[in-house]
Write an enzyme that holds these catalytic residues in place. Structure first.
Site, PDB file in Angstrom:
ATOM      1  CG  ASP A 180      12.238 -12.476 -48.536  1.00 35.23           C
ATOM      2  OD1 ASP A 180      11.322 -12.400 -47.702  1.00 35.23           O
ATOM      3  OD2 ASP A 180      13.397 -12.839 -48.271  1.00 35.23           O
ATOM      4  CE  LYS A 235      12.363 -16.034 -42.568  1.00 37.20           C
ATOM      5  NZ  LYS A 235      13.449 -15.358 -43.249  1.00 37.20           N
ATOM      6  CD  GLN A 267      17.177 -15.698 -43.399  1.00 40.38           C
ATOM      7  OE1 GLN A 267      16.105 -16.242 -43.663  1.00 40.38           O
ATOM      8  NE2 GLN A 267      17.234 -14.557 -42.730  1.00 40.38           N
TER       9      GLN A 267
END
Ligand code: NAD
Length: 284
Positions: free
Chosen positions: A118, A51, A95
């Site tokens: 997200d 990412k 994460q």
């Protein structure tokens, strides 16, 4: 020439990345993405590294934060709240999974919804459910982009989603509903899965069960989107028995090379969308 029946996620993801790079170039200040990694889980470290690399490739600022596995709940929440308030931070991604002693939901609550790339905060979920502008989870956004890029208009079609996780299945069903599909959500408690999937014009499979969908589970002419990823000795496979189902499908995603490449591309796209949301509401 690629097979016209296949939905080519690699090519469509490349298109998304090119659009993001162009949008970033047109901004006064490049967006900054803060990835937050706790501990040293090797798989999480690889995902985060990918990412970060893509973020830099597309001209964005990499604001990575790495914390030791011993970090306390309070310290982590303070860090994420600080990123939420920092006007130099455009997007925040924590994460998952976090080490077992940490409460991920409480940490996610510290992410400002306009920076929630997200799409996991309660406010992002509420915005999706009520059809308001907001940041949507990356994998189902990627599926919608695949359908759009293939010229498939889901309005009025029977869409069946197998799986209802917070990250994939549930938001997927909402996004299809937002586009006026007639949506059925299937899950472990579904009594007759086959009866449901055989009705589908659009079948999205995100159950995490290798080969769950076979030729007897689909109707001819269906569009099949396979979200599943399974690393086997024979390579990566999905939730759909591709060799047996492909002859019946009008369009189908391969695994690998279908949904997989879209997820990270849509994360980059979300980071640019976050700029627009923050300008719109002028929050930070
Ligand atoms: P999950 O385990 O959180 O959720 C699975 C869902 O499928 C649950 O709602 C469960 O009720 C349902 N389910 C399980 N077995 C079923 C069955 N036999 N019949 C009907 N429903 C069933 O998984 P997830 O995080 O949503 O991921 C699903 C799959 O997608 C996994 O293979 C994962 O690796 C993959 N995935 C891929 C990407 C990508 O970028 N392509 C991103 C996220 C997840």
């Amino acid at each position: 020439m690629s097979d016209p029946q296949l939905i080519d996620g690699r090519a469509i993801a490349a298109q998304v990345r090119a659009e993001v790079a162009e949008a970033v170039g047109a901004l006064e200040r490049p967006p900054g993405l803060a990835t937050v990694l706790v501990g040293d889980d090797p798989a999480s470290a690889i995902y985060v590294r990918n990412k970060r690399e893509m973020c830099v490739q597309l001209g964005m600022r990499d604001l990575h934060q790495h914390l030791p596995a011993t970090v306390t709940q309070r310290e982590l929440e303070q860090l994420v709240s600080g990123l939420s308030e920092d006007p130099g931070v455009t997007g925040i991604l924590v994460q998952l999974p976090l080490p077992a002693h940490l409460d991920a939901r409480a940490v996610i609550r510290c992410i400002h919804p306009d920076k929630d790339v997200d799409g996991l905060t309660g406010e992002s979920v509420a915005r999706l459910t009520t059809g308001q502008p907001g940041l949507r989870p990356c994998t189902p956004s990627g599926v919608m982009r695949l359908l759009d890029a293939t010229g498939i208009n889901v309005e009025g079609l029977d869409a069946v989603v197998v799986g209802r996780s917070d990250l994939v299945g549930r938001p997927m069903a909402q996004m299809l509903l937002e586009r006026d599909a007639t949506v059925t959500s299937c899950h472990k408690g579904t009594r007759d899965l086959r009866a449901a999937t055989r009705r589908a014009d659009i079948l999205v499979v995100a159950a995490g069960v290798p080969g769950l969908i076979g030729p007897d589970d689909v109707k001819p002419g269906v569009v099949v989107i396979d979200v599943g990823i399974h690393r086997t000795r024979d390579g990566v496979t999905g939730d759909v028995d591709f060799a047996a189902v492909a002859p019946l499908a009008w369009r189908i995603t391969p695994v690998p090379g279908g949904v997989g490449p879209m997820t990270i591309a849509m994360l980059m796209d979300n980071t640019v969308q976050a700029v627009r949301l923050q300008e719109r509401y002028a929050v930070t």
